[in-house]
Design a protein around this motif. Sequence first.
Motif, PDB file in Angstrom:
ATOM      1  N   ASN A 311       6.174   1.489  -8.716  1.00 33.29           N
ATOM      2  CA  ASN A 311       6.063   2.317  -9.916  1.00 33.29           C
ATOM      3  C   ASN A 311       7.006   3.517  -9.863  1.00 33.29           C
ATOM      4  O   ASN A 311       7.725   3.734  -8.888  1.00 33.29           O
ATOM      5  N   ARG A 312       6.992   4.306 -10.919  1.00 35.94           N
ATOM      6  CA  ARG A 312       7.920   5.430 -11.056  1.00 35.94           C
ATOM      7  C   ARG A 312       7.575   6.584 -10.120  1.00 35.94           C
ATOM      8  O   ARG A 312       8.407   7.455  -9.867  1.00 35.94           O
ATOM      9  N   ASN A 313       6.383   6.601  -9.575  1.00 34.69           N
ATOM     10  CA  ASN A 313       5.959   7.690  -8.702  1.00 34.69           C
ATOM     11  C   ASN A 313       6.120   7.367  -7.214  1.00 34.69           C
ATOM     12  O   ASN A 313       5.686   8.131  -6.361  1.00 34.69           O
ATOM     13  N   GLY A 314       6.724   6.214  -6.896  1.00 29.10           N
ATOM     14  CA  GLY A 314       6.987   5.876  -5.504  1.00 29.10           C
ATOM     15  C   GLY A 314       5.885   5.098  -4.812  1.00 29.10           C
ATOM     16  O   GLY A 314       5.948   4.890  -3.600  1.00 29.10           O
ATOM     17  N   GLN A 315       4.873   4.648  -5.559  1.00 29.56           N
ATOM     18  CA  GLN A 315       3.826   3.827  -4.954  1.00 29.56           C
ATOM     19  C   GLN A 315       4.185   2.341  -5.037  1.00 29.56           C
ATOM     20  O   GLN A 315       4.836   1.902  -5.983  1.00 29.56           O
ATOM     21  N   ILE A 316       3.754   1.595  -4.015  1.00 31.56           N
ATOM     22  CA  ILE A 316       3.917   0.143  -3.979  1.00 31.56           C
ATOM     23  C   ILE A 316       2.528  -0.474  -3.864  1.00 31.56           C
ATOM     24  O   ILE A 316       1.702  -0.015  -3.070  1.00 31.56           O
ATOM     25  N   TYR A 317       2.282  -1.524  -4.659  1.00 23.47           N
ATOM     26  CA  TYR A 317       0.994  -2.216  -4.645  1.00 23.47           C
ATOM     27  C   TYR A 317       1.220  -3.670  -4.245  1.00 23.47           C
ATOM     28  O   TYR A 317       2.108  -4.339  -4.777  1.00 23.47           O
ATOM     29  N   ILE A 318       0.402  -4.155  -3.308  1.00 25.36           N
ATOM     30  CA  ILE A 318       0.445  -5.551  -2.891  1.00 25.36           C
ATOM     31  C   ILE A 318      -0.783  -6.247  -3.458  1.00 25.36           C
ATOM     32  O   ILE A 318      -1.918  -5.798  -3.252  1.00 25.36           O
ATOM     33  N   LEU A 319      -0.554  -7.334  -4.205  1.00 20.79           N
ATOM     34  CA  LEU A 319      -1.643  -8.029  -4.886  1.00 20.79           C
ATOM     35  C   LEU A 319      -1.806  -9.446  -4.366  1.00 20.79           C
ATOM     36  O   LEU A 319      -0.808 -10.124  -4.049  1.00 20.79           O
ATOM     37  N   ASN A 320      -3.033  -9.890  -4.302  1.00 18.18           N
ATOM     38  CA  ASN A 320      -3.359 -11.281  -4.002  1.00 18.18           C
ATOM     39  C   ASN A 320      -3.354 -12.047  -5.322  1.00 18.18           C
ATOM     40  O   ASN A 320      -4.151 -11.769  -6.213  1.00 18.18           O
ATOM     41  N   MET A 329      -4.665  -5.501  -3.173  1.00 18.33           N
ATOM     42  CA  MET A 329      -5.163  -5.468  -1.799  1.00 18.33           C
ATOM     43  C   MET A 329      -4.801  -4.170  -1.082  1.00 18.33           C
ATOM     44  O   MET A 329      -5.548  -3.712  -0.218  1.00 18.33           O
ATOM     45  N   LEU A 330      -3.648  -3.602  -1.434  1.00 18.16           N
ATOM     46  CA  LEU A 330      -3.193  -2.433  -0.692  1.00 18.16           C
ATOM     47  C   LEU A 330      -2.272  -1.586  -1.555  1.00 18.16           C
ATOM     48  O   LEU A 330      -1.442  -2.111  -2.291  1.00 18.16           O
ATOM     49  N   GLN A 331      -2.434  -0.265  -1.455  1.00 15.61           N
ATOM     50  CA  GLN A 331      -1.524   0.691  -2.087  1.00 15.61           C
ATOM     51  C   GLN A 331      -0.761   1.414  -0.988  1.00 15.61           C
ATOM     52  O   GLN A 331      -1.341   1.878  -0.012  1.00 15.61           O
ATOM     53  N   ILE A 332       0.557   1.505  -1.159  1.00 13.43           N
ATOM     54  CA  ILE A 332       1.412   2.117  -0.141  1.00 13.43           C
ATOM     55  C   ILE A 332       2.129   3.318  -0.746  1.00 13.43           C
ATOM     56  O   ILE A 332       2.769   3.204  -1.791  1.00 13.43           O
ATOM     57  N   GLU A 333       2.023   4.451  -0.080  1.00 13.82           N
ATOM     58  CA  GLU A 333       2.733   5.661  -0.490  1.00 13.82           C
ATOM     59  C   GLU A 333       4.060   5.727   0.246  1.00 13.82           C
ATOM     60  O   GLU A 333       4.091   5.807   1.478  1.00 13.82           O
ATOM     61  N   THR A 334       5.164   5.694  -0.493  1.00 13.23           N
ATOM     62  CA  THR A 334       6.486   5.742   0.148  1.00 13.23           C
ATOM     63  C   THR A 334       7.058   7.150   0.228  1.00 13.23           C
ATOM     64  O   THR A 334       8.083   7.363   0.867  1.00 13.23           O
ATOM     65  N   SER A 335       6.416   8.110  -0.453  1.00 13.22           N
ATOM     66  CA  SER A 335       6.921   9.492  -0.524  1.00 13.22           C
ATOM     67  C   SER A 335       8.315   9.537  -1.141  1.00 13.22           C
ATOM     68  O   SER A 335       9.144  10.389  -0.794  1.00 13.22           O
TER      69      SER A 335
END
Length: 506
Positions: A311-320, A329-335
């Motif tokens: 997304n535009r705010n730097g988050q990554i989401y992993i979906l099943n 399943m998981l949200q990742i903060e990339t900063s």
Amino acid sequence: MLLMNESINVTIPSYQQESSNVQYLIDIKTRNKQQWQISKRYSQFEDLHKKLIPLFQELPELPKKAFITFLVGKSKEQLEERRAGLEKYLQQLIVRREIYHSQLLRDFLQLEQCEEILPPNLLHSFKTIMGIRDISLSDQGVMFLLQADMSVLNRVDAYVNNMKMPWDSEQGEVKTIPVGQVECYIKQEEGEFCYKKLWTKEYSTQAICMFYEPITCTLLIGLDSGNINFIKVSERDSFEKYEQSIEIEIHMSRIMGLFYRNGQIHSVSKDTHYKVIDMEQGGLKSDFSIGKHELTSLTYNEQRQISVVGNRNGQIYILNIKPAQPIVMLQIETSTSFIRGLVLDYQKNYLISVSYDDGVICVLDVGKCLQDNVGKIKTKIQAKIKTREVQWSSKRGELFVGNDDGTVTIYNALDLQPQFVLKAHDKAITKLIWQESTQILITGGKDEIIKWWHFPKKWKAGDQDEQVKSKQLIEAKMENILKLQNQNQKIDSDEEDETGLGNWHK
């Protein structure tokens, strides 16, 4: 402490002055005991520096040109200070591998006399009508090119022209001005890069992204309007036409990514929604919002049955995506911010993302992240800002990063340093495709050109591949770590990163 280039040593031991003309004498010595001397004026250093600026980040500072009148001239102290400054400048350039490999510096120092650098070779290129948005190649020999008008003024003019007025229906159909299109090409027997254009489909709104599924011959086009064009192409007619074309109104704003699997379309949009449409049974099967920020990218892997959203705010989401309703399943903060490019290597479990605003590349181990339920970043690389495309070669251990200035920077994954900078296009890179089997990189840009580049197996002719040596060192280190683990000794993963090589590509 000044780093050293093991291949070459450059010094400026002296200078020659004739009236106002000062020539700096440059001594070049190679590790195979070749040596020669060249002379350059300060203005030639300035010219080199100006040409390097658009291609490379954080260049060393060139000694400034002090204002001294031609009547007074330069003192010996000033000339000596400049000589030392220019020597330091060159020494700082040659330790930067990507600059040392560039044709600009090699021409400046006449390095054709020593070891040969093998640059990527341009095999083929051709011009398109509009700027490149996406490229899809299939083993069926079919190629789809997604294009969009990159001129804001042209698009505004087209949108005004394409607006339907109340009286238009009475006057008959009004011809619209296209601002996007998809072209279908088929490979010819005459040559590897010989394609024949079969058909074109135009759009009155920007074409943003594309996905082609070869088994069912399904082509998806994501549009700026939030609609998706579902197209069935005809393989039995040698792709010379498409059998079906349906425009689906699904999102409220621009489609940023989509794919097709098991008869279903998965899509994400700036409206923050992830949606799934079943094209076989009909109807919207899933619709949910992911976070508060615009969704900007989407990729998936069928073997792992996961999709990844940025997304535009730097988050990554992993979906099943195995169940009927995809599950986060998981949200990742990339900063970082604005995740623009995503690449999945399912064999090595790598997930690689690139941020458009700050140019930060993040590398994650997807398997470990899901196992530990923690989105830990393995390593980061600072690339150029406004970067939108990234590709990964597992075989070479290299990252290909497409930049806004038309260059492609190739990073060595072992030491996280640039290996080479390729000036591929005159405008922004908008699409990269890496073909592992042929070692070919396909590039597309806003300059309305597609290019095929063949990469050498080794960057240096007649020299042992430095990447192989580095990889052997890391494999030996990791073997020692595994031995310690077998002895039930705890190895802290953070301590492994102290090698400076990142330890993420083994």
